[in-house]
Design an enzyme around this catalytic site. Structure first.
Site, PDB file in Angstrom:
ATOM      1  N   GLU A 127      53.784  26.969  77.947  1.00  0.00           N
ATOM      2  CA  GLU A 127      52.645  27.502  77.182  1.00  0.00           C
ATOM      3  C   GLU A 127      52.882  28.888  76.581  1.00  0.00           C
ATOM      4  O   GLU A 127      52.060  29.788  76.742  1.00  0.00           O
ATOM      5  CB  GLU A 127      51.390  27.535  78.078  1.00  0.00           C
ATOM      6  CG  GLU A 127      51.015  26.175  78.620  1.00  0.00           C
ATOM      7  CD  GLU A 127      49.749  26.202  79.487  1.00  0.00           C
ATOM      8  OE1 GLU A 127      49.268  27.301  79.804  1.00  0.00           O
ATOM      9  OE2 GLU A 127      49.249  25.113  79.817  1.00  0.00           O
ATOM     10  N   ASN A 169      57.607  23.327  77.578  1.00  0.00           N
ATOM     11  CA  ASN A 169      56.422  22.501  77.819  1.00  0.00           C
ATOM     12  C   ASN A 169      55.181  23.195  77.261  1.00  0.00           C
ATOM     13  O   ASN A 169      54.995  24.402  77.464  1.00  0.00           O
ATOM     14  CB  ASN A 169      56.271  22.309  79.344  1.00  0.00           C
ATOM     15  CG  ASN A 169      55.277  21.254  79.737  1.00  0.00           C
ATOM     16  OD1 ASN A 169      55.369  20.108  79.289  1.00  0.00           O
ATOM     17  ND2 ASN A 169      54.318  21.607  80.587  1.00  0.00           N
ATOM     18  N   HIS A 206      46.820  16.672  77.389  1.00  0.00           N
ATOM     19  CA  HIS A 206      45.476  16.667  77.976  1.00  0.00           C
ATOM     20  C   HIS A 206      44.485  16.368  76.857  1.00  0.00           C
ATOM     21  O   HIS A 206      44.221  17.219  76.006  1.00  0.00           O
ATOM     22  CB  HIS A 206      45.154  18.022  78.607  1.00  0.00           C
ATOM     23  CG  HIS A 206      46.065  18.381  79.738  1.00  0.00           C
ATOM     24  ND1 HIS A 206      46.062  17.685  80.927  1.00  0.00           N
ATOM     25  CD2 HIS A 206      46.997  19.348  79.875  1.00  0.00           C
ATOM     26  CE1 HIS A 206      46.964  18.221  81.748  1.00  0.00           C
ATOM     27  NE2 HIS A 206      47.544  19.218  81.130  1.00  0.00           N
ATOM     28  N   GLU A 235      51.910  15.727  81.251  1.00  0.00           N
ATOM     29  CA  GLU A 235      50.695  15.984  82.047  1.00  0.00           C
ATOM     30  C   GLU A 235      49.526  15.148  81.528  1.00  0.00           C
ATOM     31  O   GLU A 235      48.398  15.621  81.434  1.00  0.00           O
ATOM     32  CB  GLU A 235      50.311  17.474  81.991  1.00  0.00           C
ATOM     33  CG  GLU A 235      51.419  18.400  82.414  1.00  0.00           C
ATOM     34  CD  GLU A 235      51.027  19.876  82.395  1.00  0.00           C
ATOM     35  OE1 GLU A 235      49.820  20.181  82.320  1.00  0.00           O
ATOM     36  OE2 GLU A 235      51.941  20.723  82.460  1.00  0.00           O
ATOM     37  N   ASP A 237      46.396  13.170  80.650  1.00  0.00           N
ATOM     38  CA  ASP A 237      45.088  12.694  81.097  1.00  0.00           C
ATOM     39  C   ASP A 237      44.189  12.586  79.876  1.00  0.00           C
ATOM     40  O   ASP A 237      44.367  13.315  78.898  1.00  0.00           O
ATOM     41  CB  ASP A 237      44.456  13.533  82.227  1.00  0.00           C
ATOM     42  CG  ASP A 237      44.418  15.029  81.984  1.00  0.00           C
ATOM     43  OD1 ASP A 237      44.444  15.462  80.808  1.00  0.00           O
ATOM     44  OD2 ASP A 237      44.331  15.777  82.971  1.00  0.00           O
TER      45      ASP A 237
HETATM   46  C1  XIL Z   1      46.561  22.922  86.739  1.00  0.00           C
HETATM   47  C2  XIL Z   1      46.378  22.263  88.087  1.00  0.00           C
HETATM   48  O1  XIL Z   1      46.166  20.879  87.882  1.00  0.00           O
HETATM   49  C3  XIL Z   1      45.194  22.868  88.810  1.00  0.00           C
HETATM   50  O2  XIL Z   1      45.113  22.372  90.136  1.00  0.00           O
HETATM   51  C4  XIL Z   1      45.308  24.387  88.836  1.00  0.00           C
HETATM   52  O3  XIL Z   1      44.134  24.945  89.387  1.00  0.00           O
HETATM   53  C5  XIL Z   1      45.534  24.952  87.446  1.00  0.00           C
HETATM   54  O4  XIL Z   1      46.672  24.323  86.866  1.00  0.00           O
HETATM   55  N1  XIL Z   1      48.762  22.973  82.140  1.00  0.00           N
HETATM   56  C6  XIL Z   1      49.768  23.028  83.084  1.00  0.00           C
HETATM   57  C7  XIL Z   1      49.457  22.698  84.505  1.00  0.00           C
HETATM   58  O5  XIL Z   1      50.944  23.225  82.729  1.00  0.00           O
HETATM   59  O6  XIL Z   1      50.245  23.453  85.396  1.00  0.00           O
HETATM   60  C8  XIL Z   1      47.992  22.901  84.802  1.00  0.00           C
HETATM   61  O7  XIL Z   1      47.755  22.451  86.143  1.00  0.00           O
HETATM   62  C9  XIL Z   1      47.133  22.187  83.795  1.00  0.00           C
HETATM   63  C10 XIL Z   1      47.373  22.709  82.411  1.00  0.00           C
END
Ligand code: XIL
Length: 302
Positions: A127, A169, A206, A235, A237
């Protein structure tokens, strides 16, 4: 195939999930994990605040629980993450300049060395770019150590674990026409042209109704792959339910499968109740561990 991992393996890919160490005592959770997934990402346990809570004091207890479980079950591990503006330990948040640069490089070297040989791919940097239309780097303490911090991070990771794939990422990089996507693309293009060691780009993915799966997702993944890197959905969802959600999961699956160098997909949790998102039932299994329509859509599309 009757499982996500089994179906993904038929095309040489993996199907992974984020795992929380605290849930490894939940038998329903572990049962699904062991059956369905062949790649594991620690949801929080490998982050900077978890692995280096005090400067130069490293703790791998919780990360090791996940890594040992995965390897014991014949699964591979994505390392997440070595350098990030978020979830930094307090001592690092208070640092700037050359001291911070050295601390970042030391962190990368120590963590990647500890796990050398056990990690399929590291999210070396997470990020680093701003949202919105600027295409700029995010203004973080790491960025303020100098614009070359990202390549310095990749070089340190390569030295520490030459066998791991090294990924950049990020999120909101799915739509090809977005400035953030273009900015990351230009960085990867630049790294490849100058020999900075980068092997892969992770797309967090996401999604929700305000940020749906873009119709040009396949184009985005293919264009990055054409730079000579692997691409991975890291990641995933998608908030929603029923057929609407299943259709979107199918679309992401198809976009990856259409790109030879899209090597795998990771969902960010197992059951809806395991999700970091407070609402929105974004995962493939319901709170009781039952397969949702989205699960069946993914399995059929793989
Ligand atoms: C999130 C976790 O799922 C949570 O449990 C935590 O509180 C915050 O981080 N981007 C990422 C992940 O790269 O590491 C994040 O994970 C979600 C967004």
């Amino acid at each position: 195939a009757t499982t996500l991992a089994g179906a993904a393996q038929e095309s040489g890919r993996y199907y992974g999930t984020a795992v929380a160490a605290g849930r490894l005592s939940d038998s329903t959770y572990v049962g699904i994990l062991n059956r369905e997934f062949d790649m594991v990402t620690a949801e929080n346990e490998m982050k900077l605040d978890a692995t280096e809570p005090n400067q130069n004091q490293f703790t791998f207890t919780n990360a090791d629980r996940i890594v040992n479980h995965a390897i014991g079950q014949g699964k591979r591990v994505r390392g997440h993450t070595l350098a990030w503006h978020s979830q930094q330990p307090g001592w690092m948040q208070r640092m700037e300049g050359s001291a911070l640069r050295q601390a970042m490089l030391n962190h990368i070297t120590r963590v990647a060395t500890y796990y050398r040989g056990k990690i399929y791919a590291w999210d070396v940097v997470n990020e680093a770019f701003e949202d919105g239309s600027s295409g700029a780097r995010r203004n973080s303490n790491l960025q303020r150590t100098g614009n070359d911090w990202i390549e310095a991070a990749f070089r340190a990771a390569r030295s520490a674990d030459p066998g791991a794939k090294l990924c950049y990422n990020d999120y909101n990089t799915d739509n090809w026409s977005h400035a953030k996507t273009q900015a990351v693309y230009r960085m990867v293009q630049d790294f490849k042209s100058r020999g900075v060691p980068i092997d892969c780009v992770g797309f967090q993915a996401h999604f929700n109704s305000g940020n749906p799966v873009p119709s040009n997702y396949h184009t985005t993944l293919q264009n990055f792959a054409n730079l000579g890197v692997d691409v991975q959905i890291t990641e995933l969802d998608i908030e929603g339910s029923g057929t609407t959600q299943a259709d979107q999961y199918r679309g992401v699956t198809q976009a990856c499968l259409a790109v030879t160098r899209c090597t795998g997909i990771t969902v960010w949790g197992i059951r809806d109740t395991d999700s970091w998102r407070a609402s929105g039932t974004p995962l493939l299994f319901d709170g009781s561990g039952n397969k949702k329509p989205a699960y069946h859509a993914v399995l059929a599309a793989l």
